[in-house]
Write a protein that holds these residues in place. Structure first.
Motif, short mmCIF file in Angstrom:
data_model
loop_
_atom_site.label_atom_id
_atom_site.label_comp_id
_atom_site.label_asym_id
_atom_site.label_seq_id
_atom_site.Cartn_x
_atom_site.Cartn_y
_atom_site.Cartn_z
N ALA A 2 33.37 42.85 51.94
CA ALA A 2 33.93 43.16 50.62
C ALA A 2 33.28 44.42 50.07
O ALA A 2 32.06 44.59 50.13
CB ALA A 2 33.71 41.99 49.67
N LYS A 3 34.11 45.30 49.52
CA LYS A 3 33.59 46.55 48.96
C LYS A 3 33.12 46.37 47.53
O LYS A 3 32.48 47.24 46.96
CB LYS A 3 34.66 47.64 49.03
N VAL A 4 33.48 45.23 46.92
CA VAL A 4 33.05 44.93 45.56
C VAL A 4 32.39 43.55 45.54
O VAL A 4 32.95 42.59 46.06
CB VAL A 4 34.25 44.95 44.57
N GLN A 5 31.21 43.47 44.94
CA GLN A 5 30.50 42.20 44.77
C GLN A 5 30.21 42.00 43.28
O GLN A 5 29.66 42.90 42.64
CB GLN A 5 29.17 42.22 45.54
N VAL A 6 30.61 40.84 42.76
CA VAL A 6 30.28 40.52 41.38
C VAL A 6 28.81 40.12 41.35
O VAL A 6 28.39 39.18 42.03
CB VAL A 6 31.17 39.39 40.83
N ALA A 7 28.01 40.86 40.58
CA ALA A 7 26.56 40.63 40.54
C ALA A 7 26.18 39.63 39.46
O ALA A 7 25.26 38.84 39.63
CB ALA A 7 25.82 41.95 40.32
N ASN A 8 26.89 39.65 38.33
CA ASN A 8 26.53 38.75 37.23
C ASN A 8 27.69 38.65 36.25
O ASN A 8 28.43 39.62 36.04
CB ASN A 8 25.28 39.26 36.51
N LEU A 97 38.24 33.80 35.73
CA LEU A 97 38.24 35.26 35.85
C LEU A 97 38.62 35.58 37.29
O LEU A 97 38.01 35.05 38.22
CB LEU A 97 36.85 35.83 35.56
N THR A 98 39.64 36.40 37.47
CA THR A 98 40.03 36.80 38.82
C THR A 98 39.99 38.31 38.93
O THR A 98 40.18 39.02 37.93
CB THR A 98 41.44 36.30 39.20
N CYS A 99 39.74 38.79 40.14
CA CYS A 99 39.79 40.24 40.37
C CYS A 99 40.56 40.51 41.66
O CYS A 99 40.35 39.82 42.67
CB CYS A 99 38.38 40.83 40.46
N SER A 100 41.46 41.49 41.58
CA SER A 100 42.31 41.85 42.72
C SER A 100 42.22 43.35 42.97
O SER A 100 41.98 44.15 42.05
CB SER A 100 43.77 41.48 42.44
N LYS A 103 46.71 44.30 44.59
CA LYS A 103 47.45 43.04 44.42
C LYS A 103 46.95 41.93 45.33
O LYS A 103 47.64 40.95 45.58
CB LYS A 103 48.95 43.26 44.60
N GLN A 104 45.72 42.06 45.84
CA GLN A 104 45.10 41.03 46.68
C GLN A 104 43.88 40.47 45.94
O GLN A 104 42.91 41.19 45.73
CB GLN A 104 44.64 41.61 48.02
N GLU A 105 43.95 39.21 45.55
CA GLU A 105 42.82 38.60 44.86
C GLU A 105 41.67 38.41 45.84
O GLU A 105 41.85 37.84 46.92
CB GLU A 105 43.23 37.26 44.26
N PHE A 106 40.47 38.88 45.47
CA PHE A 106 39.33 38.74 46.37
C PHE A 106 38.19 37.92 45.76
O PHE A 106 37.29 37.50 46.48
CB PHE A 106 38.81 40.11 46.84
N VAL A 107 38.22 37.68 44.48
CA VAL A 107 37.19 36.81 43.88
C VAL A 107 37.77 36.09 42.68
O VAL A 107 38.62 36.62 41.96
CB VAL A 107 35.92 37.61 43.49
N ARG A 108 37.30 34.84 42.50
CA ARG A 108 37.71 34.02 41.36
C ARG A 108 36.46 33.30 40.86
O ARG A 108 35.76 32.65 41.63
CB ARG A 108 38.78 33.01 41.80
N VAL A 109 36.18 33.46 39.58
CA VAL A 109 35.04 32.79 38.95
C VAL A 109 35.58 31.85 37.89
O VAL A 109 36.30 32.28 36.98
CB VAL A 109 34.06 33.80 38.32
N GLY A 110 35.27 30.57 38.02
CA GLY A 110 35.78 29.58 37.08
C GLY A 110 34.67 28.92 36.30
O GLY A 110 33.57 28.67 36.82
N TYR A 111 34.95 28.65 35.04
CA TYR A 111 34.01 27.96 34.17
C TYR A 111 34.70 26.77 33.52
O TYR A 111 35.83 26.89 33.02
CB TYR A 111 33.51 28.87 33.04
N PHE A 149 37.87 35.55 48.67
CA PHE A 149 38.94 35.64 49.67
C PHE A 149 38.79 36.95 50.42
O PHE A 149 38.47 37.98 49.83
CB PHE A 149 40.31 35.59 49.00
N LYS A 150 39.03 36.91 51.74
CA LYS A 150 39.03 38.15 52.53
C LYS A 150 40.33 38.89 52.27
O LYS A 150 41.41 38.29 52.28
CB LYS A 150 38.91 37.83 54.01
N ILE A 151 40.22 40.20 52.05
CA ILE A 151 41.41 41.03 51.84
C ILE A 151 41.28 42.30 52.68
O ILE A 151 40.23 42.59 53.25
CB ILE A 151 41.61 41.40 50.35
N ASN A 152 42.34 43.08 52.71
CA ASN A 152 42.32 44.37 53.37
C ASN A 152 41.96 45.43 52.34
O ASN A 152 42.73 45.70 51.43
CB ASN A 152 43.70 44.65 53.98
N TRP A 153 40.79 46.02 52.48
CA TRP A 153 40.32 47.05 51.54
C TRP A 153 40.76 48.45 51.94
O TRP A 153 40.69 49.38 51.14
CB TRP A 153 38.79 47.02 51.47
#
Length: 196
Positions: A2-8, A97-100, A103-111, A149-153
């Motif tokens: 993944a080229k993007v990592q959610v750090a916090n 919170l989702t990030c795509s 148009k490919q979702e690669f991370v989802r953070v739920g609370y 989720f794995k996506i094509n970057w």
């Protein structure tokens, strides 16, 4: 990789009145420049049994993104109370919170969220119609659920088939292992933002 990592992710103004905006401070790392925008969404799950009541509170586009560490505050208006079923107005629900990218979702953070009346009398004798102006929203900030989720970057089409297939397999694995969880909320074994 993944080229993007959610750090916090930090939940701001919490607990708060239900009618106040929902705010998250998001920090992420980009390991190389991204020429296109990241699409961030904030979704409120109105009912655990049906996605029909999910509300996209806001969508923002961030980019292009240079390499490095980035931080922003994602704020959205509270959900439209007229679209929340009466039986699901109070108690536990979820905000996602989702990030795509492309148009490919690669991370989802739920609370998980707990909505309850601030006054003891209303908690003991709730009115037939929810009084949202007297409800306190408490986001359980220390227990996020993270799904990746794995996506094509890449721009090239050579690796597209492999990456998309891997992404579908990864998503299927997550969904199959969480059948008892509301459909809009998939859960990973990683329970802390620190392990991201």
């Amino acid at each position: 990789m993944a080229k993007v990592q959610v750090a916090n992710v930090t939940v701001l103004d919490n607990p708060s009145q239900f009618c106040n905006p929902i705010q998250f401070e998001i920090t992420f790392e980009c390991i190389e420049e991204l020429k296109e925008d990241l699409e961030w969404k904030m979704i409120y799950v109105g009912c655990a049994e049906s996605e029909e009541f999910d509300q996209i509170l806001d969508t923002i586009y961030v980019g292009p993104i240079p390499e490095g560490r980035h931080m922003f505050v994602f704020q959205a208006d509270p959900p439209d109370t007229s679209r929340i079923p009466v039986n699901d107005a109070l108690g536990v629900t979820v905000v996602l919170l989702t990030c795509s990218y492309r148009k490919q979702e690669f991370v989802r953070v739920g609370y998980f969220i707990n909505n309850e009346y601030s006054e003891q009398e209303l908690r003991e004798n709730p009115p037939p119609q929810p009084q949202f102006d007297k409800v306190i929203r408490n986001i359980l900030a220390d227990k996020p659920r993270v799904t990746r989720f794995k996506i094509n970057w890449d721009d090239g089409s050579n690796s597209l088939g492999t990456n998309i297939t891997e992404g579908i397999e990864a998503q299927s694995t997550v969904e199959e292992s969480t059948q008892d969880v509301p459909s809009a909320f998939t859960e990973n074994t990683q329970n802390s933002m620190e392990v991201m």
